[in-house]
Enzyme design. Structure first.
Site, mmCIF file in Angstrom:
data_model
loop_
_atom_site.group_PDB
_atom_site.id
_atom_site.type_symbol
_atom_site.label_atom_id
_atom_site.label_comp_id
_atom_site.label_asym_id
_atom_site.label_seq_id
_atom_site.Cartn_x
_atom_site.Cartn_y
_atom_site.Cartn_z
ATOM 1 N N HIS A 123 12.298 8.364 -12.212
ATOM 2 C CA HIS A 123 12.655 6.974 -12.550
ATOM 3 C C HIS A 123 13.050 6.803 -14.005
ATOM 4 O O HIS A 123 14.035 6.132 -14.306
ATOM 5 C CB HIS A 123 11.507 6.012 -12.227
ATOM 6 N N GLU A 156 4.925 7.906 -15.283
ATOM 7 C CA GLU A 156 5.892 8.915 -15.717
ATOM 8 C C GLU A 156 5.841 9.131 -17.229
ATOM 9 O O GLU A 156 5.968 10.268 -17.706
ATOM 10 C CB GLU A 156 7.287 8.541 -15.196
ATOM 11 N N ARG A 188 4.248 -22.619 -10.563
ATOM 12 C CA ARG A 188 5.581 -23.244 -10.613
ATOM 13 C C ARG A 188 6.051 -23.487 -9.180
ATOM 14 O O ARG A 188 5.805 -22.650 -8.305
ATOM 15 C CB ARG A 188 6.591 -22.333 -11.307
ATOM 16 N N ARG A 205 2.135 -23.892 -20.784
ATOM 17 C CA ARG A 205 2.015 -24.522 -19.485
ATOM 18 C C ARG A 205 1.269 -25.831 -19.552
ATOM 19 O O ARG A 205 1.239 -26.584 -18.580
ATOM 20 C CB ARG A 205 1.369 -23.551 -18.497
HETATM 21 N N1 URA Z 1 6.419 -14.512 -18.566
HETATM 22 C C1 URA Z 1 5.639 -14.953 -17.568
HETATM 23 O O1 URA Z 1 5.180 -14.195 -16.708
HETATM 24 N N2 URA Z 1 5.379 -16.278 -17.511
HETATM 25 C C2 URA Z 1 5.855 -17.154 -18.416
HETATM 26 O O2 URA Z 1 5.589 -18.357 -18.315
HETATM 27 C C3 URA Z 1 6.683 -16.670 -19.442
HETATM 28 C C4 URA Z 1 6.948 -15.320 -19.500
#
Ligand code: URA
Length: 277
Positions: A18, A88, A176, A230
């Site tokens: 990979h 790896e 989300r 958030r």
């Molecule tokens: N990366 C994530 O996983 N979540 C976010 O809100 C921003 C970057």
């Protein structure tokens, strides 16, 4: 080697399948951003650099920063992709891995562009169950954490420490809504649940890095640029990434100095008063 063995350790020539890197082609210190473009940001910040390999999401550069040899490999997104990179990279010579990613912060006082240094991760990923049952902890190496803190102070960065939540899901798994507003009970409650547990941030790879590093007896840490909060709802792509790169480079320089002290004084573990010796 029989065909069956070849399938257990897939290679193309002498290079791992990979990452397309051969044993000895990279130094021991490796940064792990998710995004291949960020590998180039790291490479530009070093005194010299060269591309080592590129295959799928795995782009690797190596170089020298203030006399220290280092490398940077992009891991792609999520636990499955970073698990392959870790597996790896260890086979070709890495022994200190630092995730250098972006994140969504959960504490309202954390500003966009602030840095977060992880102390350990909640294992909500999909890959590590193949390695160890869920009570097995995903913790960052204390030397890497301390070096990142020391480096953040040196650079003058705003930074925070705490426990990270690692999930393979960017949308529902991080509270989300999905396509068309799709949601479910888990997604509606996850942010509130994590806040009650004093989790500092959400991202997608660190629990896998920490779990594998502990199993394989190598050092790992993680530092994140806060691009989303958030609680406040803010989102600014790439905020804090340049500062994170500076802090990460300095942290590796510090780790190398501490490693030299350990060697001189024949110590297995670093401790603060070794610096003064
Ligand atoms: N990366 C994530 O996983 N979540 C976010 O809100 C921003 C970057």
């Amino acid at each position: 080697m029989s065909e069956a063995k070849k399938s257990e350790e897939p290679k193309v020539g002498d290079a791992l399948y990979h990452i397309r890197i051969k044993k000895g082609q990279i130094p021991r210190f490796v940064f792990l951003p998710g995004d291949p473009d960020r590998v180039k940001v790291f490479a530009k910040s070093w005194d010299s650099s060269q591309m080592v390999a590129q295959e799928r999401e795995y782009l690797t550069y190596k170089g020298v920063y203030k006399g220290v040899e280092l490398a940077c490999t992009s891991t792609g997104i999520g636990s499955g992709a970073i698990a392959i990179a870790v597996e790896e990279l260890l086979r070709v010579g890495a022994d200190t891995l630092i995730r250098t990613g972006t994140t969504g912060a959960l504490w309202k006082d954390i500003g966009i562009g602030d840095l977060i240094i992880s102390l350990g991760a909640y294992r909500a990923d999909g890959a590590t169950m193949a390695y160890a049952p869920i009570p097995y902890p995903a913790i960052a190496n204390y030397e890497v954490v301390n070096a990142l803190v020391e480096a953040a102070e040196t650079v003058g960065a705003r930074y925070w420490l705490g426990i990270t939540y690692s999930t393979d899901s960017f949308y529902l798994g991080q509270g989300r809504p999905g396509f068309g507003g799709f949601t479910n009970e888990f997604s509606e409650k996850i942010i509130e649940t994590l806040e009650k547990l004093n989790i500092i941030n959400m991202e997608m790879e660190s629990s896998t890095l920490f779990t594998l590093a502990s199993i394989y007896k190598v050092r790992a840490g993680a530092i994140f640029a806060t691009i989303a909060n958030r609680e406040t709802g803010e989102f600014v792509p790439n905020a804090g990434v340049e500062t994170m790169v500076k802090v990460s480079n300095e942290a590796v320089k510090i780790l190398k100095e501490w490693d030299e002290k350990k060697k001189i004084y024949n110590k297995r573990y670093f401790y603060p008063s070794l610096i003064k010796k």
